[in-house]
Design an enzyme around this catalytic site. Structure first.
Site, mmCIF file in Angstrom:
data_model
loop_
_atom_site.group_PDB
_atom_site.id
_atom_site.type_symbol
_atom_site.label_atom_id
_atom_site.label_comp_id
_atom_site.label_asym_id
_atom_site.label_seq_id
_atom_site.Cartn_x
_atom_site.Cartn_y
_atom_site.Cartn_z
ATOM 1 N N GLY A 97 0.989 -1.260 0.125
ATOM 2 C CA GLY A 97 -0.150 0.087 -0.074
ATOM 3 C C GLY A 97 0.562 1.382 -0.394
ATOM 4 O O GLY A 97 2.264 1.345 0.845
ATOM 5 N N GLY A 145 0.430 -4.936 0.270
ATOM 6 C CA GLY A 145 -1.532 -4.890 0.117
ATOM 7 C C GLY A 145 -1.667 -5.554 -1.585
ATOM 8 O O GLY A 145 -2.631 -5.678 -1.922
ATOM 9 N N GLU A 168 5.273 -6.202 8.188
ATOM 10 C CA GLU A 168 4.302 -4.924 8.443
ATOM 11 C C GLU A 168 4.784 -4.685 10.045
ATOM 12 O O GLU A 168 4.899 -3.865 10.832
ATOM 13 C CB GLU A 168 2.700 -5.672 8.226
ATOM 14 C CG GLU A 168 2.544 -4.722 7.245
ATOM 15 C CD GLU A 168 2.515 -5.926 6.441
ATOM 16 O OE1 GLU A 168 1.948 -5.846 4.985
ATOM 17 O OE2 GLU A 168 2.966 -7.489 6.396
ATOM 18 N N ASP A 176 -2.253 -7.324 7.347
ATOM 19 C CA ASP A 176 -3.039 -6.686 7.416
ATOM 20 C C ASP A 176 -3.935 -7.417 6.195
ATOM 21 O O ASP A 176 -3.769 -8.565 5.647
ATOM 22 C CB ASP A 176 -3.666 -5.626 7.409
ATOM 23 C CG ASP A 176 -3.164 -4.571 6.320
ATOM 24 O OD1 ASP A 176 -2.044 -5.242 6.147
ATOM 25 O OD2 ASP A 176 -3.434 -3.550 5.956
#
Length: 385
Positions: A97, A145, A168, A176
């Protein structure tokens, strides 16, 4: 007076045609730089191309807002039989992301810190529930992402250039995009290992770990894409058959042992624990070179992220994808309210001093109360799928 043409008509026509072609090329060059996502229908397939090669196809909100409605349109279209997603530039499928933009918005209390995660997870769910065969060509870097855009679909095709990681915990976040769903479902405790250490898998290992479904040579992808789009009204089985035929022919690293094979017994025992602290104790107790290396790696991560991730995977193991994404949205907002995410981004991506000052600084200081507040419902702001 009649003006005599100096060129015969056919020459003029071809000159005119050349002008049109040049203009078209100039336009397509221009539109490529403007369009961060290219969406096209080719044969039986809808094709999504992430087109930010300089940013390693990092995913931003405008891209999500283009992909989602098109995915839904193709899913409902009787003339579209499969959906294919890929990246441009040869280096990355999607490296994650657009963290910098989210960081700036989060600091300023901007809406993007809510909207990005909300819309990204809604897209992840649309991929996970898509009724049409969904094929992700994960050629090159596939992290964060980019994993969310691929791992929940029916087919993930890795190549020798694929580099997979969920890094992360090093920036005060957690794995996530549905990591709480797919990671605990990998064999043994490998999902916990990948999530907590951010370990990178390359090439065929991405398929051996169960993240990719197929492995194909990078240079064969254009031919594979041509063959996929040329299928006539294919079913999921037809798509699987074609992918299998390419997979079987690929000989790269075929004999190579899975990189974590020799450590799997230790990973399964040391990462089978009821708490993050227990994992650390297991590693210390083992004391071997592999265990000490993991201990060193994990000690650099955000203690809050580690505990959050451990619980995310524990709970996610028995949840469906929708419940996992709802839980992860709560966690994302806890990270946006906290300290470690901004500090992690500063240390790793902005100042690059690789010396984050985590708060709290130890696992013991991350209390159950702190953790419970991260997992708590956001009421009317909860993610709705």
């Amino acid at each position: 007076m009649v003006l005599q043409l100096t060129w015969p008509i056919p020459r003029l026509k071809s000159f005119h045609r050349l002008q049109i072609i040049l203009q078209h090329l100039r336009m397509s060059k221009h539109t490529d730089s403007v369009h961060e996502v290219l969406l096209e229908k080719k044969g039986c397939a809808g094709i999504i191309t992430m087109n930010r090669p300089k940013a390693l196809n990092a995913l931003n909100l405008p891209m999500i807002q283009q992909i989602y409605p098109q995915l839904k349109t193709w899913e409902a279209d009787p003339e579209t039989f499969l959906i294919l997603i890929k990246g441009t530039g040869g280096k990355a499928f999607c490296a994650g992301g657009d963290i910098r933009a989210i960081t700036d918005a989060g600091k300023a209390g901007g809406r993007l810190a809510q909207d990005f995660f909300r819309e990204e997870y809604i897209l992840n769910n649309a991929i996970g529930t898509c009724q049409k065969p969904y094929v992700a060509l994960i050629d090159g870097i596939t992290m964060g992402g980019g994993v969310g855009l691929s791992v929940h679909g029916h087919f993930r095709v890795a190549t020798e250039k694929t580099l997979f990681a969920m890094p992360e915990t090093a920036i005060g976040l957690f794995p996530d995009v549905g990591g709480g769903y797919f990671l605990p479902r990998l064999s043994g405790r490998i999902g916990y290992y990948l999530a907590l250490t951010g370990f990178r898998l390359k090439g065929r290992d991405v398929q051996k770990a169960g993240i990719a479904t197929h492995f194909v040579e990078s240079e064969k992808l254009p031919a594979l894409e041509r063959d996929l789009t040329a299928l006539k009204s294919p079913s999921k089985e037809n798509v699987a058959e074609l992918l299998n035929s390419y997979h079987v022919k690929c000989k790269i690293d075929q004999e190579k042992q899975f990189i974590l094979d020799e450590h799997m017994e230790k990973i399964n025992s040391m990462f089978s624990a009821s708490s993050m602290e227990e994992i650390m104790q297991n590693l210390k107790k083992d004391g071997g070179p592999f265990a000490l290396k993991q201990l060193e790696t994990i000690s650099k991560m955000s203690p809050t992220s580690l505990k959050m991730t451990f619980r995310q995977l524990q709970e996610g193991a028995s949840m469906d994808l929708q419940d996992v994404l709802t839980m992860e949205y709560r966690l994302s907002q806890a990270c946006m309210r906290g300290h470690d995410f901004y500090e992690g981004v500063r240390a790793v991506l902005i100042d690059k001093d690789q010396a984050p000052k985590w708060k709290p600084a130890t696992l013991e200081e991350v209390t159950d109360e702190v953790l419970d507040s991260c997992f708590k419902s956001l009421g009317s702001n909860d993610l709705k799928l």
